[in-house]
Design a protein around this motif. Structure first.
Motif, short mmCIF file in Angstrom:
data_model
loop_
_atom_site.label_atom_id
_atom_site.label_comp_id
_atom_site.label_asym_id
_atom_site.label_seq_id
_atom_site.Cartn_x
_atom_site.Cartn_y
_atom_site.Cartn_z
N SER A 245 -0.72 3.38 3.89
CA SER A 245 -0.77 4.38 2.83
C SER A 245 -0.59 5.80 3.31
O SER A 245 -0.57 6.72 2.51
CB SER A 245 -2.10 4.25 2.07
OG SER A 245 -3.19 4.39 2.95
N ALA B 284 0.85 -1.19 0.00
CA ALA B 284 0.00 0.00 0.00
C ALA B 284 0.89 1.24 0.00
O ALA B 284 1.93 1.26 0.65
CB ALA B 284 -0.91 0.01 1.23
N HIS C 104 0.41 5.82 -0.52
CA HIS C 104 -0.55 6.92 -0.64
C HIS C 104 -1.10 6.97 -2.06
O HIS C 104 -0.36 6.84 -3.03
CB HIS C 104 0.15 8.24 -0.30
CG HIS C 104 -0.80 9.39 -0.11
ND1 HIS C 104 -1.40 10.05 -1.17
CD2 HIS C 104 -1.26 9.99 1.01
CE1 HIS C 104 -2.17 11.00 -0.70
NE2 HIS C 104 -2.11 10.99 0.62
N GLN D 284 -8.50 3.37 0.24
CA GLN D 284 -8.02 4.66 0.69
C GLN D 284 -9.01 5.78 0.42
O GLN D 284 -9.20 6.66 1.25
CB GLN D 284 -6.70 5.01 0.00
CG GLN D 284 -5.54 4.16 0.42
CD GLN D 284 -4.29 4.60 -0.30
OE1 GLN D 284 -3.98 5.77 -0.37
NE2 GLN D 284 -3.56 3.65 -0.85
#
Length: 316
Positions: A159, A126, A128, A200
């Motif tokens: 993330s 993971a 961002h 996310q």
């Protein structure tokens, strides 16, 4: 008394202060709530003296990367411009730690540095969401997921932002049970803790206040075909509706035609790649479904007010 776990945070210049706080504060609160020293932690940086985060705050650290002390978990925490800090000494230090058997994870954009070190090949990771496009181009052998964190692999990754808190609360639960994890979240006034499978970004339906399955599927098709675009009529055929119906859906919910919305998706991906990767303008054009670099440049300038080459020159 339970055994104390030691977490080491390797702070990369321009690291995310939000992710940093979300990593350390749950550990501090776990100690406070339990009345025991369940966790302690230390900070490292490449220069061994300080680390400066993206908001300009300077953090004193406990040491450098030449002799990383033994710890239970080592987290690489970075933020913006992480590619600029993937130095040979840093990557060598990470490889030494892996050879020692240290459990190494990454927070925010730190997965990029683990991938540079060759740790994530064939594994889920993971990072961002802002770096997804450039990461997939740079590291196609990594199974990048949109989850807030990945905790079931050899190298755990989060993330960034509050996803870091989700990961640390998950680790607290694994170490000491759900009651303590919930108590820590309560102290943080954090009542929306997410598990690893949460994405996310909120769903397309939530972002646009809609519940139309055809529109959601159409945009999913577009996302999957950024490198080889399909026409609105082809998308409509896949959905079993008419092109006119598809156009009405996009107009009603997104105030755009399917063709325009698809073009904006491709241009946004192109912008991300120009800003975040080493790919040439021609390579970016191809990756975003533009066969003619000249056409790509004209469309890009019309949308962003700057040519792709000018965009790239601004960061080189």
């Amino acid at each position: 008394m339970r055994d104390t776990q030691h977490f080491t945070f390797l702070l990369i210049e321009e690291f995310s202060h939000l992710a940093f706080s979300c990593a350390v504060e749950p550990l501090r609160i776990a100690n406070l709530v339990s009345g025991e020293t369940l966790y302690n932690w230390s900070f490292l940086s490449e220069n061994g003296e300080t680390a400066t985060c993206s908001n300009g705050t300077v953090t004193l650290v406990n040491g450098g990367i030449s002799s990383i002390p033994k710890c239970d978990r080592l987290f690489v925490l970075s933020g913006i411009n992480m590619r600029d800090y993937a130095s040979r000494p840093l990557l060598a230090a990470l490889r030494r730690e892996r050879a020692r058997g240290t459990s190494i994870g990454a927070l925010c954009s730190g997965a990029w540095l683990l991938a540079e070190a060759g740790f994530l090949n064939g594994q889920q990771a993971a990072i961002h969401w802002e770096y997804h496009d450039s990461f997939m181009e740079a590291f196609p052998e990594v199974n990048l997921v949109r989850s807030v964190f990945v905790a079931d692999g050899k190298h755990i990754t989060a993330s960034g932002g509050t996803a870091t808190a989700d990961l640390i609360l998950h680790l607290i639960e694994m170490d000491h049970g759900p009651d303590l994890s919930i108590a820590v979240a309560d102290q943080m006034v954090y009542n929306a803790v997410r598990n690893a499978t949460a994405e996310q970004r909120v769903s397309l339906q939530s972002r646009n206040g809609m519940r139309n399955a055809h529109l959601a599927k159409a945009i999913q098709i577009m996302q999957q075909r950024l490198e080889a675009p399909v026409s609105p009529s082809e998308i409509a055929n896949q959905l079993g509706i008419s092109t006119r119906q598809l156009e009405r859906l996009f107009g009603k919910y997104l105030n755009a035609s399917p063709k325009r919305y698809f073009m904006e998706m491709r241009l946004e991906r192109a912008r991300n790649l120009l800003l975040q990767s080493e790919a040439s303008v021609t390579e970016v054009a191809i990756a975003c479904g533009f066969e003619n670099p000249g056409h790509f440049s004209r469309v890009y300038r019309a949308n962003f007010g700057i040519t792709p080459q000018m965009q790239k020159n601004k960061i080189d």
